[in-house]
Design a protein around this motif. Structure first.
Motif, PDB file in Angstrom:
ATOM      1  N   LEU A  73       0.828  -1.198   0.000  1.00  0.00           N
ATOM      2  CA  LEU A  73       0.000   0.000   0.000  1.00  0.00           C
ATOM      3  C   LEU A  73       0.870   1.259   0.000  1.00  0.00           C
ATOM      4  O   LEU A  73       0.613   2.195  -0.772  1.00  0.00           O
ATOM      5  N   SER A  74       1.903   1.280   0.834  1.00  0.00           N
ATOM      6  CA  SER A  74       2.781   2.457   0.856  1.00  0.00           C
ATOM      7  C   SER A  74       3.407   2.687  -0.513  1.00  0.00           C
ATOM      8  O   SER A  74       3.517   3.832  -0.972  1.00  0.00           O
ATOM      9  N   ALA A  75       3.829   1.622  -1.162  1.00  0.00           N
ATOM     10  CA  ALA A  75       4.451   1.756  -2.489  1.00  0.00           C
ATOM     11  C   ALA A  75       3.466   2.339  -3.493  1.00  0.00           C
ATOM     12  O   ALA A  75       3.797   3.256  -4.256  1.00  0.00           O
ATOM     13  N   VAL A  76       2.256   1.826  -3.477  1.00  0.00           N
ATOM     14  CA  VAL A  76       1.239   2.314  -4.415  1.00  0.00           C
ATOM     15  C   VAL A  76       0.885   3.774  -4.099  1.00  0.00           C
ATOM     16  O   VAL A  76       0.662   4.588  -5.000  1.00  0.00           O
ATOM     17  N   GLN A  77       0.845   4.102  -2.809  1.00  0.00           N
ATOM     18  CA  GLN A  77       0.573   5.496  -2.429  1.00  0.00           C
ATOM     19  C   GLN A  77       1.686   6.427  -2.915  1.00  0.00           C
ATOM     20  O   GLN A  77       1.420   7.534  -3.402  1.00  0.00           O
ATOM     21  N   ILE A  78       2.926   5.980  -2.800  1.00  0.00           N
ATOM     22  CA  ILE A  78       4.050   6.805  -3.280  1.00  0.00           C
ATOM     23  C   ILE A  78       3.950   6.997  -4.791  1.00  0.00           C
ATOM     24  O   ILE A  78       4.135   8.102  -5.307  1.00  0.00           O
ATOM     25  N   LEU A  79       3.653   5.911  -5.501  1.00  0.00           N
ATOM     26  CA  LEU A  79       3.525   6.017  -6.956  1.00  0.00           C
ATOM     27  C   LEU A  79       2.363   6.939  -7.333  1.00  0.00           C
ATOM     28  O   LEU A  79       2.443   7.686  -8.314  1.00  0.00           O
ATOM     29  N   ALA A  80       1.298   6.895  -6.553  1.00  0.00           N
ATOM     30  CA  ALA A  80       0.164   7.788  -6.821  1.00  0.00           C
ATOM     31  C   ALA A  80       0.571   9.241  -6.595  1.00  0.00           C
ATOM     32  O   ALA A  80       0.247  10.123  -7.388  1.00  0.00           O
ATOM     33  N   LEU A  81       1.312   9.481  -5.502  1.00  0.00           N
ATOM     34  CA  LEU A  81       1.791  10.843  -5.224  1.00  0.00           C
ATOM     35  C   LEU A  81       2.681  11.352  -6.346  1.00  0.00           C
ATOM     36  O   LEU A  81       2.618  12.516  -6.727  1.00  0.00           O
ATOM     37  N   ALA A  82       3.517  10.455  -6.863  1.00  0.00           N
ATOM     38  CA  ALA A  82       4.467  10.840  -7.909  1.00  0.00           C
ATOM     39  C   ALA A  82       3.842  10.802  -9.295  1.00  0.00           C
ATOM     40  O   ALA A  82       4.537  11.057 -10.276  1.00  0.00           O
TER      41      ALA A  82
ATOM     42  N   TYR B 245      -7.870  -3.129   5.270  1.00  0.00           N
ATOM     43  CA  TYR B 245      -7.794  -1.759   4.754  1.00  0.00           C
ATOM     44  C   TYR B 245      -6.703  -1.646   3.696  1.00  0.00           C
ATOM     45  O   TYR B 245      -6.922  -1.055   2.629  1.00  0.00           O
ATOM     46  N   CYS B 246      -5.536  -2.188   3.983  1.00  0.00           N
ATOM     47  CA  CYS B 246      -4.417  -2.088   3.034  1.00  0.00           C
ATOM     48  C   CYS B 246      -4.781  -2.712   1.690  1.00  0.00           C
ATOM     49  O   CYS B 246      -4.486  -2.139   0.629  1.00  0.00           O
ATOM     50  N   ALA B 247      -5.400  -3.878   1.729  1.00  0.00           N
ATOM     51  CA  ALA B 247      -5.747  -4.567   0.480  1.00  0.00           C
ATOM     52  C   ALA B 247      -6.780  -3.768  -0.310  1.00  0.00           C
ATOM     53  O   ALA B 247      -6.612  -3.539  -1.521  1.00  0.00           O
ATOM     54  N   LEU B 248      -7.836  -3.345   0.366  1.00  0.00           N
ATOM     55  CA  LEU B 248      -8.898  -2.621  -0.352  1.00  0.00           C
ATOM     56  C   LEU B 248      -8.402  -1.278  -0.862  1.00  0.00           C
ATOM     57  O   LEU B 248      -8.745  -0.857  -1.977  1.00  0.00           O
ATOM     58  N   SER B 249      -7.583  -0.585  -0.082  1.00  0.00           N
ATOM     59  CA  SER B 249      -7.072   0.706  -0.520  1.00  0.00           C
ATOM     60  C   SER B 249      -6.136   0.530  -1.715  1.00  0.00           C
ATOM     61  O   SER B 249      -6.215   1.283  -2.695  1.00  0.00           O
ATOM     62  N   THR B 250      -5.264  -0.465  -1.639  1.00  0.00           N
ATOM     63  CA  THR B 250      -4.348  -0.732  -2.757  1.00  0.00           C
ATOM     64  C   THR B 250      -5.123  -1.035  -4.031  1.00  0.00           C
ATOM     65  O   THR B 250      -4.861  -0.462  -5.098  1.00  0.00           O
ATOM     66  N   LEU B 251      -6.079  -1.928  -3.913  1.00  0.00           N
ATOM     67  CA  LEU B 251      -6.865  -2.318  -5.096  1.00  0.00           C
ATOM     68  C   LEU B 251      -7.661  -1.142  -5.639  1.00  0.00           C
ATOM     69  O   LEU B 251      -7.803  -0.969  -6.851  1.00  0.00           O
ATOM     70  N   SER B 252      -8.165  -0.331  -4.739  1.00  0.00           N
ATOM     71  CA  SER B 252      -8.948   0.820  -5.178  1.00  0.00           C
ATOM     72  C   SER B 252      -8.077   1.823  -5.926  1.00  0.00           C
ATOM     73  O   SER B 252      -8.458   2.327  -6.995  1.00  0.00           O
ATOM     74  N   ILE B 253      -6.898   2.111  -5.388  1.00  0.00           N
ATOM     75  CA  ILE B 253      -5.989   3.057  -6.050  1.00  0.00           C
ATOM     76  C   ILE B 253      -5.586   2.525  -7.424  1.00  0.00           C
ATOM     77  O   ILE B 253      -5.404   3.287  -8.367  1.00  0.00           O
ATOM     78  N   LEU B 254      -5.483   1.209  -7.522  1.00  0.00           N
ATOM     79  CA  LEU B 254      -5.109   0.605  -8.809  1.00  0.00           C
ATOM     80  C   LEU B 254      -6.321   0.409  -9.726  1.00  0.00           C
ATOM     81  O   LEU B 254      -6.201  -0.217 -10.779  1.00  0.00           O
ATOM     82  N   GLN B 255      -7.453   0.948  -9.325  1.00  0.00           N
ATOM     83  CA  GLN B 255      -8.690   0.859 -10.121  1.00  0.00           C
ATOM     84  C   GLN B 255      -9.117  -0.586 -10.339  1.00  0.00           C
ATOM     85  O   GLN B 255      -9.694  -0.922 -11.375  1.00  0.00           O
TER      86      GLN B 255
END
Lengths: 62, 395
Positions: free
Chosen positions: B119-128, B169-179
């Motif tokens: 999740l942190s990795a995906v959040q960083i990629l989203a920020l960037a 939470y981590c799984a659902l948030s990651t999947l959601s950010i990845l559409q």
């Protein structure tokens, strides 16, 4: 640790609540951006703590 | 000064208690540390200044034993190149942490994948703004998350099988950010059982209205954020019910102590990080007015280090990046930072569900659910969210 009476005169501060300390926006930016170097610097508190934890892990691994 | 206080700050993202094993696990948290740092900066600076201000290079992240690189003065052109280089270095490092065999991200290069760091990795990629980077193996990450769901709807954090509502939470948030979670995904039915995940969360609800890490575990404010956040992403907040929502909000409001700070459980000390865990949950439920907001803001401000910057867990403790981020995020949620905009300061607001700047959430088209509240005006900053109208009776 900083004293509550010290003022960060060289950095931007902004007042959020009249009776509370100001918000040290620029100091926080400076703090975050200096972390990468601090973690690798043995003379910093963060660096010393990191080294301590590395030693701790080495002990566990043996 | 409490030297031990910093242990809490440098420990795991979503870590809820200090323990021997978690102390050792500090070595795994650099992915989350980068996320806290970048998001904290993102709330304080305009987007184009974040990369340049970070001062993180691939070398300093991945090689902790190396001496820090001495920076030199640069002209404008070089500074611009450095900005690009820094952004690229961070993104490169994130991909270095990808665990090919598992399909998720580890805390550092060469480490096993875990949902926390994925999740942190995906959040960083989203920020960037790098979610379209060809190196991102979306299908592998989605499969990594989905395979960790158990038959009862819960999620394990990694292959070793620890179950915790944090991981839901981590799984659902990651999947959601990845559409990969939602109506606009053609693979929705194949990814995870969202309703079973939501039902498992409900099973972790206690008589006091709070949520624990697993069924029967003690209520904890950090777990409440994870559970409410997961339900918001899953658009299943109706499962809380009106009475359940009030009971939970009451339990959260009781976390405020005389100092104005919030604790995570009854009889515990206040801690700045709960400004985030509790405020975000109350924000999602439209009940931020249930606590004294000025007293909480005052508590956070008292936890600042007025010489070196940073925010500690409580006044006169050592500052750390974990509490610095959550303190800034708390002030953002409270609206205090935005009250300064008429003084010429520009702050980005934070989304209470995804813990990312709201402009990033809007850019990604993410639309979590929040609860409407007839007693409290809707937060205009959350106008992009899906608002569930209040009902009189619990469902």
């Amino acid at each position: 640790m900083a004293s509550r009476t010290a003022a960060a005169t060289n950095n931007e501060t902004v007042s959020l609540l009249p009776s509370e300390p100001p918000f040290y926006s620029s100091l926080h930016v400076q703090y975050i951006t200096s972390l990468a170097a601090k973690l690798d610097l043995s003379t910093s508190y963060e660096g010393a703590l990191t080294e301590h934890r590395k030693l701790f892990r080495c002990i566990l691994n043996h | 000064m409490s030297r031990e206080g910093i242990n809490n700050g440098l420990c795991l993202s979503l870590t809820l208690s200090f323990s021997f094993s978690k102390f050792v696990l500090h070595f795994l948290v650099r992915m989350s540390g980068v996320y806290w740092s970048l998001t904290g900066l993102s709330l304080l600076l305009p987007p184009d200044q974040v990369d340049a201000s970070m001062g993180v290079t691939k070398a300093t992240i991945s090689k902790p034993l190396a001496p820090p690189t001495q920076s030199t003065d640069t002209d404008t052109a070089t500074a611009s190149a450095a900005t690009t280089t820094t952004r690229q270095a961070i993104v490169d490092w994130v991909f270095d942490c990808f665990d090919e065999s598992a399909g998720g991200f580890g805390g550092r290069p060469g480490h096993d994948a875990h949902l926390l760091y994925t999740l942190s990795a995906v959040q960083i990629l989203a920020l960037a703004d790098c979610l379209e980077d060809p190196r991102l193996q979306r299908s592998a990450v989605v499969e990594f998350c989905s395979k960790l769901q158990q038959a009862d709807g819960s999620f394990a954090g990694d292959k070793w099988g620890e179950i915790d509502t944090r991981f839901t939470y981590c799984a659902l948030s990651t999947l959601s950010i990845l559409q990969a979670l939602g109506n606009n995904s053609s693979t929705t039915a194949l990814v995870v059982h969202v309703n079973k995940a939501a039902q498992y969360i409900l099973q972790c609800r206690n008589l006091d209205g709070g949520f624990g890490s697993v069924i029967g575990a003690e209520s904890h404010a950090g777990q409440v954020f994870c559970c409410v956040g997961a339900l918001a992403i899953a658009k299943n907040l109706h499962l809380l019910g009106a009475d359940g929502t009030d009971l939970l909000a009451w339990w959260l409001a009781e976390r405020q102590v005389d100092s104005g700070g919030l604790n995570g459980r009854p009889e515990k000390q206040a801690d700045v990080c709960y400004s985030w865990w509790i405020l975000s949950a109350l924000s999602i439920m439209g009940k931020m007015s249930w606590i004294n907001r000025d007293k909480l803001a005052g508590f956070i401000l008292k936890c600042q280090d007025d010489e070196d910057g940073g925010i500690a867990d409580r006044p006169d403790d050592m500052a750390d990046v974990f509490h610095t981020f959550f303190g800034i995020a708390g002030l953002s949620l409270l609206g205090n930072l935005h009250s300064l905009e008429d003084q010429g300061h520009v702050y980005r607001s934070i989304d209470p569900v995804y813990a990312l700047p709201t402009d990033v959430v809007v850019r990604l088209g993410l639309q979590a659910q929040v609860l409407g509240n007839r007693d409290e005006p809707a937060d205009k900053r959350l106008s992009y969210c899906s608002v569930l109208a209040p009902k009189d009776d619990s469902s």
